[in-house]
Structure formats: structure tokens, C-alpha cells
Design an enzyme around this catalytic site. Structure first.
Site, PDB file in Angstrom:
ATOM      1  N   LYS A 109      -3.776   1.489   3.498  1.00  0.00           N
ATOM      2  CA  LYS A 109      -2.411   1.233   3.903  1.00  0.00           C
ATOM      3  C   LYS A 109      -1.517   2.389   3.308  1.00  0.00           C
ATOM      4  CE  LYS A 109      -2.394  -2.411   6.585  1.00  0.00           C
ATOM      5  NZ  LYS A 109      -2.290  -2.496   8.137  1.00  0.00           N
ATOM      6  N   SER A 167      -6.953   1.763  11.280  1.00  0.00           N
ATOM      7  CA  SER A 167      -5.524   1.667  10.932  1.00  0.00           C
ATOM      8  C   SER A 167      -5.147   2.801  10.427  1.00  0.00           C
ATOM      9  CB  SER A 167      -5.377   0.385   9.795  1.00  0.00           C
ATOM     10  OG  SER A 167      -6.036   0.961   8.556  1.00  0.00           O
TER      11      SER A 167
END
Lengths: 204, 204
Positions: A159, A119
Site C-alpha cells: 500500500k 493493488s
DNA sequence: TTGACTAGAGAACAAATGTTCTCTATCATG
DNA sequence: CATGATAGAGAACATTTGTTCTCTAGTCAA
């Protein structure tokens, strides 16, 4: 193995003493720190802790108590699965230890997590890298953080975090993963485990 | 501050004792470990070391010697400019020290170089990362190495290294940089400084 | 040689400290 | 209530250990 409250408080005291002084406390110092009067009583607690494997001490020698798991020496613990509960709690599963000083990353305390997905690939953080996380810091707009989301993300994930008065957004550095947004009540589901302060990669 | 041979050996002993036992040695144990007989003499050495700032000990308390900082301890030097001459030579300019053990990367000895360009960007090595290099190892086909090329590349640069009987090829992980090939005599111009064994990134 | 200096031996002391034992007070449980 | 378990107090002991002092042999410079 279950620990009593007293045993836990003793471990806590030893940990903080070790951090502050750099060497083990004596039995009597632990007594004093916890308000006990009798070294004999404390000795019983220590013996019990040793029996349970929570610490080690060399018989007869002074100031040789050591915390068994992650007590001694500068090292960054690498946590396996980060489940519920605060990170760095005693119950965490430590799968590895990196023999380097947390100050290397400007943090007094930090832990590592093995990066699972891609990610963050556009920030050049690859699967298998060890993300160094500093827990419990002030959030900063746009920082990369290890997060979990109640009901959705059960393992710690990296994130980019942004927010305003209304919502929190978790953004990946990978077009394959759309950003997630949490508004109002929903925001409470986001748990920030800590801020990314570094990466360690071991190339085989 | 200059240390005597004895003082250095005492520091070495304390370091290894600490690593093995997890707690400080007593004055007499240091004596025994180094073949001395008199705790008084050793005490003088320790006092001198304390005066010189190489270690700390709390007065009167037992087993409280600590090495100051990482006093000659495990650390990975980060080299600035790698000019001619073998890396890790005394003349190298050390611009930083990473307080971590080289064994972290499976090497007994290694050094760091700050990555300058983006020649390895597709391997997710970014400018500013610190490349951890293990010097003088057997070359491996396809390995990433820190290299210099006489007359062309004057600073250490990361390249993927491949070779056969006729030529050596230095390949970047970035389409903007074409591979370089050196045939025959030319091959001697390529200097392999060492193999990449890891990356450390400090995110601000 | 002489004198200053150093490394180390050896003895000795006092304090810190691990360890063991005994004795209470408390509390839960049958 | 009786009983047993438990946490802690308090005393006591034997070592370990930090620390100081003195003395000796060796080294090095003047």
C-alpha cells in the site's frame, strides 16, 4: 522442534558473529560471547542444536558451524505467509532464497514477498513479482510499504502510506480498491512491515 | 591489480569450496584441491592475495579466508550503451554491477540494461527498471527481447518479437508506438541481443 | 655463465580448537 | 528426603591448522 533459551541465544550469537566477521565463531568464542567458561558445555549445546537440525558443523574441522536455514551467504529470503510477530523472526516460513546481496537495494537487511494482488498495478508492480522489503525503517510520506491491518488484512499487502496527526491512509495504485483510512485508536491496527526498496521479476 | 594464474585459480577454488561447503577451506585443503603439497607455498599465495585486496583472512584464526566484496564473484553487469558488436564483448561499457547470481533468473550468463523508454509500459516495465537479458538463446514466438535495428534503433530496446516465413515484427506494449515489420531482405537488419529473463527495479 | 627471482617442497613449531570425561551445584518432583 | 535430570565448570587430549624457515629446481634477463 522446540529450542531452549540457551540454544536460542547461541543461534543469535552465531548469526550476529557471522554477520560481523563473515566466518564462523569457534566454540570458545561462543562461550566468551555468552559468558560461559567451559567449551565442553557449549559443545553439548551445539551438539543438541545439530541434532535438532538448527545448524550444521563438520566434525573435527574448526570454525565450520553454519546456520541451517538462512545463515550463510548473501541471499534475500522470500517469506511465504507473514503472520503475526515481527518479520524476519526465526519462525518465518522461507519459501525461496534469492541469491543476491541485500546491498543491491541499498538495505543492510531485507526480505522478499511474492506480490499476490494487483493493488499496485498502476505503479507497474504485477502479481508474481517479488517485492523487496526493508524492515523497520523510518516511515516516509507516500512510501510504498508492506502492511497488515489487524482484523482486515491478514497477509502482507503493498500500500501507499500517508498520514497526518489524525489518521493513517492506505492507498492502492488501482482504482478498483478504495483507500482505507484509520483514525484515532484505529491507527494502532495498522502494522507497517517495512518499506518497498525494490522489485524482482522473473519472466518465464 | 593484476593477478597471476595461480592466484586466480586459488580464488576460483575458494569460491567453489565456499559454495559447496558454506565455510572457508583451510590452507592445506586449498593445497590438496589444487595439487600442491606445501602449505607454506600456498600461504605465500594467500598472503599475496591479501596484499592485493582480493581476499581477507584473520591472522592466526582457522578457516577465516573470505573473498573480498564479490571479487570476480557472481555479478550481473549492467551495460551502458550497446553499440555494434556482440553484447558481453570486452569492449562493452559496464556502468554498474548487480551483486547477484545469474542463476537467479535461470540463466548461466546474462547482462542488464537500463530501460530507457516506456515501450513496454503495458507489460509493467517502467523506465529506469533494469532489464535482465540472456544473450544468444533460441528465439521464441512472442518473447520480449532486447533488439536493435540497423539504421533505425541504435540503442538496445525492448520489443515483443514475432515472426513467420516472410517477416519479423517488433511490437511494443504501448499503443503510442506502432509495430514495426521487416520483410524479406529487410529482416537482416534486425539484431536480437537476447531474451528478457527478468526485471530488477530499485525504488528510491 | 651468473645472478636475481619465483614457485614450490618439506620440515617444524606453537597456538587454536573440537571433543571427551568427570565432577558439582541446582532444581524440580515423587 | 531421595532421586534424577540438567547446566555448567574444569581438565585433558589429539588434531588441525596458521605461520615461519630453509632448500631446491626452474626461468629469465644481462
Amino acid at each position: 522442534m522446540k529450542l531452549t533459551d540457551r540454544e536460542r541465544s547461541v543461534l543469535d550469537f552465531i548469526r550476529s558473529y557471522l554477520k560481523e566477521h563473515g566466518h564462523s565463531p569457534s566454540v570458545r568464542e561462543i562461550c566468551k560471547g555468552l559468558g560461559l567458561k567451559s567449551p565442553g558445555s557449549m559443545y553439548k549445546v551445539l551438539s543438541s542444536l545439530r541434532r535438532k537440525g538448527a545448524l550444521a558443523m563438520e566434525g573435527g574441522k574448526r570454525r565450520t558451524v553454519r546456520l541451517k536455514k538462512w545463515g550463510n551467504g548473501p541471499a534475500i529470503p522470500v517469506l511465504g505467509r507473514i503472520a503475526a510477530g515481527p518479520p524476519l523472526a526465526a519462525s518465518q516460513e522461507i519459501i525461496d532464497e534469492l541469491p543476491c546481496d541485500p546491498t543491491l537495494f541499498g538495505a543492510s537487511q531485507c526480505f522478499g514477498v511474492v506480490v499476490k494482488g494487483d493493488s499496485m498495478i498502476e505503479r507497474h508492480i504485477s502479481p508474481g513479482d517479488i517485492a523487496i522489503i526493508e524492515p523497520s525503517t523510518q516511515p516516509v510520506q507516500g512510501m510504498i510499504a508492506a502492511v497488515m491491518v489487524e482484523g482486515i488484512i491478514h497477509e502482507a499487502t503493498l500500500k501507499i502510506v500517508k498520514w497526518d496527526d489524525e489518521s493513517i491512509r492506505l492507498i492502492s495504485a488501482n482504482p478498483a480498491y478504495p483507500p482505507m483510512e484509520f483514525r484515532g485508536e484505529e491507527r494502532a491496527r495498522v502494522r507497517l512491515l517495512g518499506r518497498l526498496v525494490g522489485i524482482i521479476r522473473r519472466t518465464p
